[in-house]
Design a protein around this motif. Structure first.
Motif, PDB file in Angstrom:
ATOM      1  N   ALA A  31      -4.737  13.769  -3.426  1.00  0.00           N
ATOM      2  CA  ALA A  31      -5.902  12.898  -3.591  1.00  0.00           C
ATOM      3  C   ALA A  31      -5.770  11.984  -4.798  1.00  0.00           C
ATOM      4  N   ASP A  32      -4.986  12.412  -5.796  1.00  0.00           N
ATOM      5  CA  ASP A  32      -4.861  11.612  -7.016  1.00  0.00           C
ATOM      6  C   ASP A  32      -3.629  10.701  -7.014  1.00  0.00           C
ATOM      7  N   ALA A  33      -3.028  10.480  -5.836  1.00  0.00           N
ATOM      8  CA  ALA A  33      -1.876   9.573  -5.763  1.00  0.00           C
ATOM      9  C   ALA A  33      -2.288   8.173  -6.212  1.00  0.00           C
ATOM     10  N   LEU A  34      -1.390   7.512  -6.937  1.00  0.00           N
ATOM     11  CA  LEU A  34      -1.632   6.143  -7.389  1.00  0.00           C
ATOM     12  C   LEU A  34      -1.456   5.191  -6.213  1.00  0.00           C
ATOM     13  N   SER A  35      -2.414   4.298  -6.007  1.00  0.00           N
ATOM     14  CA  SER A  35      -2.364   3.334  -4.916  1.00  0.00           C
ATOM     15  C   SER A  35      -2.124   1.947  -5.471  1.00  0.00           C
ATOM     16  N   LEU A  36      -1.077   1.268  -4.964  1.00  0.00           N
ATOM     17  CA  LEU A  36      -0.722  -0.072  -5.428  1.00  0.00           C
ATOM     18  C   LEU A  36      -0.702  -1.035  -4.243  1.00  0.00           C
ATOM     19  N   ALA A  37      -1.394  -2.143  -4.399  1.00  0.00           N
ATOM     20  CA  ALA A  37      -1.449  -3.134  -3.328  1.00  0.00           C
ATOM     21  C   ALA A  37      -0.112  -3.834  -3.140  1.00  0.00           C
ATOM     22  N   GLU A  38       0.681  -3.949  -4.195  1.00  0.00           N
ATOM     23  CA  GLU A  38       1.978  -4.610  -4.134  1.00  0.00           C
ATOM     24  C   GLU A  38       3.061  -3.676  -4.669  1.00  0.00           C
ATOM     25  N   PRO A  39       4.175  -3.511  -3.938  1.00  0.00           N
ATOM     26  CA  PRO A  39       5.269  -2.644  -4.411  1.00  0.00           C
ATOM     27  C   PRO A  39       6.172  -3.365  -5.409  1.00  0.00           C
ATOM     28  N   ARG A  40       5.655  -3.668  -6.572  1.00  0.00           N
ATOM     29  CA  ARG A  40       6.431  -4.394  -7.585  1.00  0.00           C
ATOM     30  C   ARG A  40       7.357  -3.440  -8.339  1.00  0.00           C
ATOM     31  N   ALA A  41       8.619  -3.860  -8.503  1.00  0.00           N
ATOM     32  CA  ALA A  41       9.609  -2.999  -9.137  1.00  0.00           C
ATOM     33  C   ALA A  41       9.218  -2.629 -10.559  1.00  0.00           C
ATOM     34  N   THR A  42       8.700  -3.584 -11.318  1.00  0.00           N
ATOM     35  CA  THR A  42       8.347  -3.289 -12.717  1.00  0.00           C
ATOM     36  C   THR A  42       7.251  -2.241 -12.795  1.00  0.00           C
ATOM     37  N   THR A  43       6.286  -2.320 -11.880  1.00  0.00           N
ATOM     38  CA  THR A  43       5.191  -1.355 -11.892  1.00  0.00           C
ATOM     39  C   THR A  43       5.689   0.031 -11.497  1.00  0.00           C
ATOM     40  N   VAL A  44       6.508   0.107 -10.442  1.00  0.00           N
ATOM     41  CA  VAL A  44       7.044   1.399 -10.002  1.00  0.00           C
ATOM     42  C   VAL A  44       7.929   1.998 -11.085  1.00  0.00           C
ATOM     43  N   ARG A  45       8.739   1.182 -11.702  1.00  0.00           N
ATOM     44  CA  ARG A  45       9.634   1.673 -12.760  1.00  0.00           C
ATOM     45  C   ARG A  45       8.832   2.233 -13.927  1.00  0.00           C
ATOM     46  N   ALA A  87      12.807   2.666  -8.364  1.00  0.00           N
ATOM     47  CA  ALA A  87      12.049   1.434  -8.133  1.00  0.00           C
ATOM     48  C   ALA A  87      12.780   0.520  -7.161  1.00  0.00           C
ATOM     49  N   ALA A  88      14.102   0.442  -7.284  1.00  0.00           N
ATOM     50  CA  ALA A  88      14.879  -0.389  -6.361  1.00  0.00           C
ATOM     51  C   ALA A  88      14.811   0.170  -4.943  1.00  0.00           C
ATOM     52  N   ALA A  89      14.845   1.501  -4.812  1.00  0.00           N
ATOM     53  CA  ALA A  89      14.738   2.110  -3.484  1.00  0.00           C
ATOM     54  C   ALA A  89      13.395   1.780  -2.847  1.00  0.00           C
ATOM     55  N   VAL A  90      12.333   1.804  -3.647  1.00  0.00           N
ATOM     56  CA  VAL A  90      11.001   1.502  -3.128  1.00  0.00           C
ATOM     57  C   VAL A  90      10.916   0.045  -2.679  1.00  0.00           C
ATOM     58  N   THR A  91      11.391  -0.872  -3.498  1.00  0.00           N
ATOM     59  CA  THR A  91      11.277  -2.291  -3.147  1.00  0.00           C
ATOM     60  C   THR A  91      12.196  -2.657  -1.986  1.00  0.00           C
ATOM     61  N   GLU A  92      13.375  -2.066  -1.919  1.00  0.00           N
ATOM     62  CA  GLU A  92      14.263  -2.315  -0.778  1.00  0.00           C
ATOM     63  C   GLU A  92      13.645  -1.789   0.510  1.00  0.00           C
ATOM     64  N   THR A  93      13.017  -0.625   0.432  1.00  0.00           N
ATOM     65  CA  THR A  93      12.353  -0.072   1.611  1.00  0.00           C
ATOM     66  C   THR A  93      11.182  -0.949   2.030  1.00  0.00           C
ATOM     67  N   ALA A  94      10.419  -1.429   1.061  1.00  0.00           N
ATOM     68  CA  ALA A  94       9.291  -2.312   1.368  1.00  0.00           C
ATOM     69  C   ALA A  94       9.766  -3.569   2.091  1.00  0.00           C
ATOM     70  N   ALA A  95      10.894  -4.123   1.637  1.00  0.00           N
ATOM     71  CA  ALA A  95      11.431  -5.323   2.281  1.00  0.00           C
ATOM     72  C   ALA A  95      11.870  -5.022   3.716  1.00  0.00           C
ATOM     73  N   ALA A  96      12.439  -3.834   3.930  1.00  0.00           N
ATOM     74  CA  ALA A  96      12.900  -3.470   5.264  1.00  0.00           C
ATOM     75  C   ALA A  96      11.735  -3.211   6.220  1.00  0.00           C
ATOM     76  N   LEU A  97      10.604  -2.762   5.682  1.00  0.00           N
ATOM     77  CA  LEU A  97       9.465  -2.405   6.516  1.00  0.00           C
ATOM     78  C   LEU A  97       8.500  -3.552   6.749  1.00  0.00           C
ATOM     79  N   ALA A  98       8.625  -4.628   6.002  1.00  0.00           N
ATOM     80  CA  ALA A  98       7.651  -5.727   6.058  1.00  0.00           C
ATOM     81  C   ALA A  98       7.426  -6.200   7.494  1.00  0.00           C
TER      82      ALA A  98
END
Length: 299
Positions: A186-200, A217-228
């Motif tokens: 329930a306390d997971a952080l929710s971000l509207a944009e998967p920005r690398a600097t924020t994830v890092r 952070a790179a894995a998250v942003t690469e995955t976001a790009a693949a899923l868009a």
């Protein structure tokens, strides 16, 4: 994805419960490889003690067999092992991938440390039948019941075509993926944009070293790009080293091999899920009627 056509890939299995049992299984296989026309010397990736046993049994032929301690080969995730095997075959195998290869995962280490980890290694064994299908490689997977255990051996039998309980890899993968993912906390952080600097920055705050946070952070942003296009916020939770990210796509992936096959050369498509699988310990994908959920766990 399966055609029913015979595959050049010969995927065998040996089960043993003693030192003598390992030698009895591996020795004739290696002699077969030594006599195979047009192939380079066979390779054994096994426990150091088993390598010593084989060297003694091979006698003068030992010089013609490449021996690699399995603790030096299986150093990452199951996806890492797939990539490493593919790279090794490309660099060292004969024409068409011809090579005799004994492989003994470290079941007393990473591969068998938890039910979750074991599931990924069973998936690796199943997908090997698809990923290496075009190659004329002959692989003998060695299972020591003193370390692997009966449940692991029973599951592994379902991934080797020579057994009576062999399952189609895609059917087996679907069975593994039928297990629902636990709900995010329930306390997971929710971000509207998967920005690398924020994830890092978040990952560093959760205890990941800066270099690891950069990879995550790179894995998250690469995955976001693949899923868009994405169908919801990025969720982040956990503590180092088990930092977790979950992304949602509005489209289904419908590909059990997503991320196991390297991307095509060139800037498009990007490394995406391939990169994520190489960096993260676990990448879980669940398709449903509304799209796909992808969950990354760093370690």
């Amino acid at each position: 994805m399966t055609t029913g056509e015979p595959s050049p890939f010969d995927h065998r299995m040996a089960v043993f419960d003693s030192d003598d049992g390992f030698v009895t299984a591996a020795l004739p296989f290696l002699r077969e490889g030594l006599g195979a026309s047009g192939e380079p010397p066979p390779v054994v990736i096994a426990a150091p003690r088993n390598l010593d046993l084989l060297r003694d049994a091979l006698s003068s032929d030992a010089k013609d067999v490449t021996c690699i301690p399995h603790t030096e080969w299986y150093t990452g995730s199951a996806a890492n092992a797939i990539a490493r095997a593919a790279a090794y075959l490309t660099a060292h195998a004969g024409p068409g991938g011809g090579l005799h290869l004994v492989m003994e995962p470290v079941w007393s280490g990473r591969a068998g440390r938890s039910a979750r980890e074991t599931t990924e290694w069973i998936r690796y064994e199943a997908f090997a039948n698809l990923l290496f299908a075009p190659m004329s490689t002959t692989a003998l997977c060695a299972y020591d019941t003193r370390t692997a255990g009966p449940a692991v051996v029973a599951a592994a039998r379902r991934t080797h075509p020579e057994t009576e309980v062999y399952e189609d890899p895609l059917r087996l993968a679907a069975e593994l993926d039928a297990v629902p993912l636990p709900l995010p906390p329930a306390d997971a952080l929710s971000l509207a944009e998967p920005r690398a600097t924020t994830v890092r920055g978040w990952a560093v705050g959760r205890g990941l070293p800066a270099a690891d946070a950069e990879l995550f952070a790179a894995a998250v942003t690469e995955t976001a790009a693949a899923l868009a296009p994405l169908g919801g916020d990025l969720l982040l939770w956990g503590e180092a080293p088990a930092c977790v990210a979950e992304l949602r796509s509005v489209r289904r992936l419908d590909d059990p091999l997503a991320g196991f096959v390297p991307p095509a050369a060139g800037p498009d498509p990007g490394p995406g899920l391939w990169y994520a699988r190489q960096v993260c310990a676990y990448v879980d994908i669940r398709d449903d009627a509304g799209g796909a959920t992808v969950r990354l766990q760093y370690a």
